[in-house]
Structures are given as structure tokens and as C-alpha cells.
Design a protein around this motif. Structure first.
Motif, mmCIF file in Angstrom:
data_model
loop_
_atom_site.group_PDB
_atom_site.id
_atom_site.type_symbol
_atom_site.label_atom_id
_atom_site.label_comp_id
_atom_site.label_asym_id
_atom_site.label_seq_id
_atom_site.Cartn_x
_atom_site.Cartn_y
_atom_site.Cartn_z
ATOM 1 N N THR A 51 1.058 -1.279 0.222
ATOM 2 C CA THR A 51 -0.053 -0.070 0.076
ATOM 3 C C THR A 51 0.725 1.071 -0.193
ATOM 4 O O THR A 51 2.056 1.007 0.542
ATOM 5 C CB THR A 51 -0.998 0.066 1.047
ATOM 6 O OG1 THR A 51 -1.745 1.296 1.170
ATOM 7 C CG2 THR A 51 -0.240 -0.094 2.459
ATOM 8 N N ALA A 56 -5.120 4.961 0.559
ATOM 9 C CA ALA A 56 -6.004 3.849 0.586
ATOM 10 C C ALA A 56 -5.786 3.183 -0.897
ATOM 11 O O ALA A 56 -6.980 2.858 -1.306
ATOM 12 C CB ALA A 56 -7.369 4.051 1.116
ATOM 13 N N THR A 58 -4.197 -0.111 -2.745
ATOM 14 C CA THR A 58 -3.615 -1.503 -2.303
ATOM 15 C C THR A 58 -3.365 -2.335 -3.577
ATOM 16 O O THR A 58 -4.120 -2.154 -4.492
ATOM 17 C CB THR A 58 -4.652 -2.181 -1.325
ATOM 18 O OG1 THR A 58 -5.808 -2.221 -1.835
ATOM 19 C CG2 THR A 58 -4.576 -1.527 0.157
ATOM 20 N N THR A 69 -6.209 -8.726 3.359
ATOM 21 C CA THR A 69 -6.297 -7.311 3.217
ATOM 22 C C THR A 69 -5.290 -6.643 3.984
ATOM 23 O O THR A 69 -4.911 -7.004 5.155
ATOM 24 C CB THR A 69 -7.628 -7.030 4.102
ATOM 25 O OG1 THR A 69 -8.544 -7.700 3.396
ATOM 26 C CG2 THR A 69 -8.030 -5.425 3.838
ATOM 27 N N SER A 71 -3.820 -2.857 5.345
ATOM 28 C CA SER A 71 -4.196 -1.784 5.974
ATOM 29 C C SER A 71 -3.068 -0.832 6.687
ATOM 30 O O SER A 71 -2.239 -1.611 7.050
ATOM 31 C CB SER A 71 -5.719 -1.936 6.785
ATOM 32 O OG SER A 71 -5.434 -2.497 7.897
ATOM 33 N N GLN A 72 -3.529 0.329 7.206
ATOM 34 C CA GLN A 72 -2.593 1.321 7.748
ATOM 35 C C GLN A 72 -3.025 2.023 8.739
ATOM 36 O O GLN A 72 -4.369 2.452 8.745
ATOM 37 C CB GLN A 72 -1.563 1.780 6.774
ATOM 38 C CG GLN A 72 -2.462 2.749 5.892
ATOM 39 C CD GLN A 72 -1.740 3.400 4.798
ATOM 40 O OE1 GLN A 72 -0.567 3.986 5.541
ATOM 41 N NE2 GLN A 72 -1.781 3.039 3.504
ATOM 42 N N ASP A 73 -2.540 2.279 9.716
ATOM 43 C CA ASP A 73 -3.102 3.386 10.835
ATOM 44 C C ASP A 73 -1.848 4.457 10.665
ATOM 45 O O ASP A 73 -0.900 4.086 11.457
ATOM 46 C CB ASP A 73 -3.200 2.678 12.271
ATOM 47 C CG ASP A 73 -3.878 3.677 13.319
ATOM 48 O OD1 ASP A 73 -3.333 4.765 13.238
ATOM 49 O OD2 ASP A 73 -4.315 3.396 14.107
#
Length: 123
Positions: A51, A56, A58, A69, A71-73
Motif C-alpha cells: 500500500t 488507501a 492497495t 487485506t 491496511s494502515q494506521d
């Protein structure tokens, strides 16, 4: 300094789920993109997911599409890999990785990585 620390690996039965986490240093999280690759004994390294940091967007290897999946914070400089419907062939060491060269995330190639976390899926 590039720092990537993975956690969350383990052993599960086929069909189960695991969530991998990767805590990155602020410097590392400023990379162009971050992702995960895996390597099983006797097999070539395989890019799994990537990513662009802060966006957002990916990318996934065909072998994991629809099951994994990424994802990132951003607030925590952390990247995750949610792995569902795990198969025995997903068994490998999983590495969190970063690309600081500015390449295309879709290539699933990286130039920095962490120590890895083992994922074992039994049938």
C-alpha cells in the motif's frame, strides 16, 4: 533509521485467520510504500501485499486476493495484514517491508524489511 517490527504470527488450522501487525519507525513510515512479503523454505520470496503510505491504494498477489487485506494506521505508523481463509500453502515467514526507492507499489518489491514472523497453517 529504518525499523520494522512484526507481530501476530502463529499456528492456525486451514480456514482460520490471523492478523499481522508491523510497527514502523516514523522514518520508515515516510517510505513510498509498505507491504508484506513471505518466504517459505526452499521457495522464492513472494510479494503478498502493498500500500502507498497515507493512501488507501492497495495491491495484492493473485494467490491472496480476496483473502488478505492490507491496511494502515497513520497515527500509529503501523501496517496490518489481515489474513482470512488461510491455506496450508500460506505457511511461510512473513516480513513487513518498505520501499524507499519510490518504485511502483504494484510491483510488490521492497528494499527494507523486518525480522519476520512465522505463519503456519495446518490442514
Amino acid at each position: 533509521q529504518v525499523q520494522l517490527v512484526e507481530s501476530g504470527g502463529g499456528s492456525v488450522q486451514a480456514g482460520g485467520s490471523l492478523r499481522l501487525s508491523c510497527a514502523a519507525s516514523l522514518y520508515t513510515y515516510s517510505s513510498n510504500c509498505m507491504g508484506w512479503f513471505r518466504q517459505a523454505p526452499g521457495k522464492e520470496r513472494e510479494g503478498v501485499a502493498a500500500t502507498y503510505t497515507g493512501f488507501a491504494v492497495t495491491y495484492y498477489a493473485d494467490s491472496v486476493k480476496g483473502r488478505f487485506t492490507i491496511s494502515q494506521d497513520k497515527a500509529k505508523n503501523t501496517v496490518y495484514l489481515q489474513m482470512n481463509s488461510l491455506k496450508p500453502e500460506d505457511t511461510a515467514m512473513y516480513y513487513c517491508a518498505a520501499d524507499r526507492r519510490g518504485g511502483n507499489c504494484a510491483d510488490l518489491m521492497f528494499d527494507y524489511w523486518g525480522q519476520g514472523t512465522q505463519v503456519t497453517v495446518s490442514s
